[in-house]
Design an enzyme around this catalytic site. Sequence first.
Site, PDB file in Angstrom:
ATOM      1  CB  VAL A 106      -0.939  -0.004   1.239  1.00  0.00           C
ATOM      2  CG1 VAL A 106      -1.887  -1.203   1.195  1.00  0.00           C
ATOM      3  CG2 VAL A 106      -0.141  -0.017   2.540  1.00  0.00           C
ATOM      4  CG  HIS A 122      -3.817  -6.027   0.055  1.00  0.00           C
ATOM      5  ND1 HIS A 122      -2.711  -6.744   0.439  1.00  0.00           N
ATOM      6  CD2 HIS A 122      -4.706  -6.943  -0.417  1.00  0.00           C
ATOM      7  CE1 HIS A 122      -2.925  -8.045   0.223  1.00  0.00           C
ATOM      8  NE2 HIS A 122      -4.117  -8.187  -0.306  1.00  0.00           N
ATOM      9  CB  CYS A 154     -20.017  14.824   6.587  1.00  0.00           C
ATOM     10  SG  CYS A 154     -19.130  13.268   6.783  1.00  0.00           S
ATOM     11  CB  SER A 193       5.381 -14.479   3.541  1.00  0.00           C
ATOM     12  OG  SER A 193       4.154 -13.775   3.740  1.00  0.00           O
ATOM     13  CD  GLU A 219      12.506 -15.960   4.906  1.00  0.00           C
ATOM     14  OE1 GLU A 219      13.564 -15.828   5.542  1.00  0.00           O
ATOM     15  OE2 GLU A 219      11.373 -15.732   5.374  1.00  0.00           O
TER      16      GLU A 219
HETATM   17  C1  BV8 Z   1     -10.554 -11.752   2.200  1.00  0.00           C
HETATM   18  C2  BV8 Z   1      -3.402  -4.046   3.940  1.00  0.00           C
HETATM   19  C3  BV8 Z   1     -12.601 -12.742   2.260  1.00  0.00           C
HETATM   20  C4  BV8 Z   1      -3.217  -3.662   5.339  1.00  0.00           C
HETATM   21  C5  BV8 Z   1      -3.248  -6.418   3.901  1.00  0.00           C
HETATM   22  C6  BV8 Z   1      -8.562 -17.969   2.157  1.00  0.00           C
HETATM   23  C7  BV8 Z   1      -9.343 -17.272   1.235  1.00  0.00           C
HETATM   24  C8  BV8 Z   1      -9.757 -15.975   1.520  1.00  0.00           C
HETATM   25  C9  BV8 Z   1      -9.379 -15.352   2.717  1.00  0.00           C
HETATM   26  C10 BV8 Z   1      -8.593 -16.050   3.608  1.00  0.00           C
HETATM   27  C11 BV8 Z   1      -8.193 -17.334   3.332  1.00  0.00           C
HETATM   28  N1  BV8 Z   1      -7.457 -17.750   4.385  1.00  0.00           N
HETATM   29  C12 BV8 Z   1      -7.358 -16.755   5.287  1.00  0.00           C
HETATM   30  C13 BV8 Z   1      -8.057 -15.712   4.850  1.00  0.00           C
HETATM   31  C14 BV8 Z   1      -8.198 -14.457   5.574  1.00  0.00           C
HETATM   32  C15 BV8 Z   1      -7.097 -13.440   5.246  1.00  0.00           C
HETATM   33  C16 BV8 Z   1      -5.729 -14.067   5.147  1.00  0.00           C
HETATM   34  O1  BV8 Z   1      -5.236 -14.333   4.057  1.00  0.00           O
HETATM   35  N2  BV8 Z   1      -5.101 -14.269   6.294  1.00  0.00           N
HETATM   36  C17 BV8 Z   1      -3.758 -14.797   6.313  1.00  0.00           C
HETATM   37  C18 BV8 Z   1      -2.947 -14.076   7.394  1.00  0.00           C
HETATM   38  C19 BV8 Z   1      -3.835 -16.295   6.570  1.00  0.00           C
HETATM   39  N3  BV8 Z   1      -7.388 -12.764   4.007  1.00  0.00           N
HETATM   40  C20 BV8 Z   1      -8.182 -11.684   4.082  1.00  0.00           C
HETATM   41  O2  BV8 Z   1      -8.714 -11.315   5.109  1.00  0.00           O
HETATM   42  C21 BV8 Z   1      -8.423 -10.927   2.794  1.00  0.00           C
HETATM   43  N4  BV8 Z   1      -9.831 -10.763   2.665  1.00  0.00           N
HETATM   44  O3  BV8 Z   1     -10.093 -12.690   1.658  1.00  0.00           O
HETATM   45  O4  BV8 Z   1     -11.851 -11.565   2.449  1.00  0.00           O
HETATM   46  C22 BV8 Z   1     -13.994 -12.419   2.453  1.00  0.00           C
HETATM   47  C23 BV8 Z   1     -14.900 -13.092   1.666  1.00  0.00           C
HETATM   48  C24 BV8 Z   1     -16.194 -12.833   1.868  1.00  0.00           C
HETATM   49  C25 BV8 Z   1     -16.593 -11.886   2.821  1.00  0.00           C
HETATM   50  C26 BV8 Z   1     -15.670 -11.207   3.581  1.00  0.00           C
HETATM   51  C27 BV8 Z   1     -14.358 -11.479   3.420  1.00  0.00           C
HETATM   52  C28 BV8 Z   1      -7.819  -9.527   2.832  1.00  0.00           C
HETATM   53  C29 BV8 Z   1      -6.330  -9.618   2.932  1.00  0.00           C
HETATM   54  C30 BV8 Z   1      -5.735  -8.203   2.832  1.00  0.00           C
HETATM   55  C31 BV8 Z   1      -5.243  -7.790   4.185  1.00  0.00           C
HETATM   56  N5  BV8 Z   1      -4.517  -6.509   4.061  1.00  0.00           N
HETATM   57  N6  BV8 Z   1      -2.658  -5.252   3.734  1.00  0.00           N
HETATM   58  C32 BV8 Z   1      -2.016  -2.774   5.467  1.00  0.00           C
HETATM   59  O5  BV8 Z   1      -1.040  -2.923   4.692  1.00  0.00           O
HETATM   60  O6  BV8 Z   1      -2.057  -1.945   6.383  1.00  0.00           O
HETATM   61  S1  BV8 Z   1      -2.301  -7.800   3.821  1.00  0.00           S
HETATM   62  C33 BV8 Z   1      -0.699  -7.476   4.261  1.00  0.00           C
HETATM   63  O7  BV8 Z   1      -0.036  -8.729   4.133  1.00  0.00           O
HETATM   64  C34 BV8 Z   1       0.069  -6.533   3.360  1.00  0.00           C
HETATM   65  O8  BV8 Z   1      -0.638  -6.095   2.213  1.00  0.00           O
HETATM   66  C35 BV8 Z   1       1.217  -7.431   2.909  1.00  0.00           C
HETATM   67  O9  BV8 Z   1       1.714  -7.094   1.671  1.00  0.00           O
HETATM   68  C36 BV8 Z   1       0.485  -8.719   2.853  1.00  0.00           C
HETATM   69  C37 BV8 Z   1       1.244  -9.962   2.580  1.00  0.00           C
HETATM   70  O10 BV8 Z   1       2.405  -9.925   3.301  1.00  0.00           O
HETATM   71  P1  BV8 Z   1       3.748  -9.884   2.434  1.00  0.00           P
HETATM   72  O11 BV8 Z   1       3.650  -8.743   1.482  1.00  0.00           O
HETATM   73  O12 BV8 Z   1       4.001 -11.214   1.851  1.00  0.00           O
HETATM   74  O13 BV8 Z   1       4.797  -9.484   3.509  1.00  0.00           O
HETATM   75  P2  BV8 Z   1       5.534 -10.451   4.543  1.00  0.00           P
HETATM   76  O14 BV8 Z   1       6.203  -9.582   5.548  1.00  0.00           O
HETATM   77  O15 BV8 Z   1       4.586 -11.508   4.998  1.00  0.00           O
HETATM   78  O16 BV8 Z   1       6.638 -11.194   3.664  1.00  0.00           O
HETATM   79  C38 BV8 Z   1       7.723 -10.457   3.108  1.00  0.00           C
HETATM   80  C39 BV8 Z   1       8.437 -11.424   2.201  1.00  0.00           C
HETATM   81  O17 BV8 Z   1       9.471 -10.724   1.540  1.00  0.00           O
HETATM   82  C40 BV8 Z   1       9.108 -12.567   2.953  1.00  0.00           C
HETATM   83  O18 BV8 Z   1       8.895 -13.775   2.237  1.00  0.00           O
HETATM   84  C41 BV8 Z   1      10.601 -12.201   2.922  1.00  0.00           C
HETATM   85  O19 BV8 Z   1      11.432 -13.354   2.861  1.00  0.00           O
HETATM   86  C42 BV8 Z   1      10.682 -11.433   1.638  1.00  0.00           C
HETATM   87  N7  BV8 Z   1      11.743 -10.423   1.579  1.00  0.00           N
HETATM   88  C43 BV8 Z   1      12.165  -9.599   2.565  1.00  0.00           C
HETATM   89  N8  BV8 Z   1      13.123  -8.774   2.066  1.00  0.00           N
HETATM   90  C44 BV8 Z   1      13.276  -9.094   0.760  1.00  0.00           C
HETATM   91  C45 BV8 Z   1      12.399 -10.146   0.442  1.00  0.00           C
HETATM   92  N9  BV8 Z   1      12.319 -10.698  -0.780  1.00  0.00           N
HETATM   93  C46 BV8 Z   1      13.138 -10.191  -1.731  1.00  0.00           C
HETATM   94  N10 BV8 Z   1      14.006  -9.183  -1.512  1.00  0.00           N
HETATM   95  C47 BV8 Z   1      14.102  -8.622  -0.279  1.00  0.00           C
HETATM   96  N11 BV8 Z   1      14.990  -7.623  -0.085  1.00  0.00           N
END
Ligand code: BV8
Length: 254
Positions: A106, A122, A154, A193, A219
Site C-alpha cells: 500500500v 490492498h 461532513c 511470504s 528465503e
Molecule cells: C478476504 C493491507 C474474504 C493492510 C493487507 C482464504 C481465502 C480468503 C481469505 C482467507 C483465506 N485464508 C485466510 C483468509 C483471511 C485473510 C488471510 O489471508 N489471512 C492470512 C494471514 C492467513 N485474508 C483476508 O482477510 C483478505 N480478505 O479474503 O476476504 C472475504 C470473503 C467474503 C466476505 C468477507 C471477506 C484480505 C487480505 C488483505 C489484508 N490486508 N494489507 C495494510 O497494509 O495496512 S495484507 C498485508 O499482508 C500486506 O498487504 C502485505 O503485503 C500482505 C502480505 O504480506 P507480504 O507482502 O508477503 O509481507 P511479509 O512480511 O509476509 O513477507 C515479506 C516477504 O518478503 C518474505 O517472504 C521475505 O522473505 C521477503 N523479503 C524480505 N526482504 C526481501 C524479500 N524478498 C526479496 N528481496 C528482499 N529484499
Amino acid sequence: MGTQLEIPPSIFEKIVNAKVAAAMTGAGVSAESGVPTFRGENGLWRNRRPEELASMEGFLDDPRLVWDWYDWRRTTIAEINPNDGHYALAEMETVYDEFTLITQNVDGLHALAGSRDPVEMHGNIWHTRCMKEGTIMENREAPLKRIPPLCPNCNTMVRPHIIWFGEELDTDVLKRAGEAARSSEVFFVVGTSSVVQPAASLAGLAQRNNSLVVEVNLERTPITDSVDLFLQGPSGVVLPDLLRMICRARGFDV
Ligand code: BV8
C-alpha cells in the site's frame, strides 16, 4: 556489472521470448527501501500484530491506535524512495509487449518508480475513506494534522482506504489481477511470504494457465516447491540482474 543468475536455458528462453508477463509483489520488494515488512523480525508495532491492527475490529476497538500505526507508516514511507527492484519492475513494461504489475503493498512506491498502472490489491496508504459518505480522498499529510482525521465534508471520522483482514477485495481489482495471471506467459512473484489470500493464489492460477512462475525471495516460501524457477536473493539485486540478462539476450547493449 551485476551477477549472472543461474537459470536453466529452456526456462530462460521462455522468459526472454514471452510477449505477455505479470508480476505480483509483497512487502519484501520495499524492504531494501527501508519499509518494514509484515512478518519479518520487526513485524510487530507496539506489540500488536498487523492482523490485529489492519482489521475493522481493531479499528473500531481503538481508532486512535490504528491511526497512530498508519501515521507512523505514512511518515516513514514519505521519506522513502523506490529501490532498484521497483525500477526494474517499471522497466519490464518496456521489455514485454504487455506487462501488469500487481502489488499487495500500500506504500505507492511502484507508481513512484514509474509503473504506469499498478493493480493495488490492498489499497493505498495515502487514500482515506469517509465512514459516513464513503467518499474516497487523497491525504498526504505526514504526520497527520489530526488523529483520527475527519472528513472535510461532513466531519465524520475517516478510515484508511485499505483492504483489512476479513474485508473483501475490490471486484474490479480482483478481476484485473486474475486476468493478468491467467493471460501471462511469465508470472513473477516477488518479495511475498505468499500466506495472504486471495493474493497468494495468483501464482497457482497463472501456472494452471500454462504460465511460467518465477519466484524472487530472500528465503523459501510455501509456493517455492511448486514454482518453475526460484531466484534466491534480494529483489533489488536479482531483478536488475535478470532485466540485464533479458535485454542482452534480445541483443540490446546494456
Ligand atoms: C478476504 C493491507 C474474504 C493492510 C493487507 C482464504 C481465502 C480468503 C481469505 C482467507 C483465506 N485464508 C485466510 C483468509 C483471511 C485473510 C488471510 O489471508 N489471512 C492470512 C494471514 C492467513 N485474508 C483476508 O482477510 C483478505 N480478505 O479474503 O476476504 C472475504 C470473503 C467474503 C466476505 C468477507 C471477506 C484480505 C487480505 C488483505 C489484508 N490486508 N494489507 C495494510 O497494509 O495496512 S495484507 C498485508 O499482508 C500486506 O498487504 C502485505 O503485503 C500482505 C502480505 O504480506 P507480504 O507482502 O508477503 O509481507 P511479509 O512480511 O509476509 O513477507 C515479506 C516477504 O518478503 C518474505 O517472504 C521475505 O522473505 C521477503 N523479503 C524480505 N526482504 C526481501 C524479500 N524478498 C526479496 N528481496 C528482499 N529484499
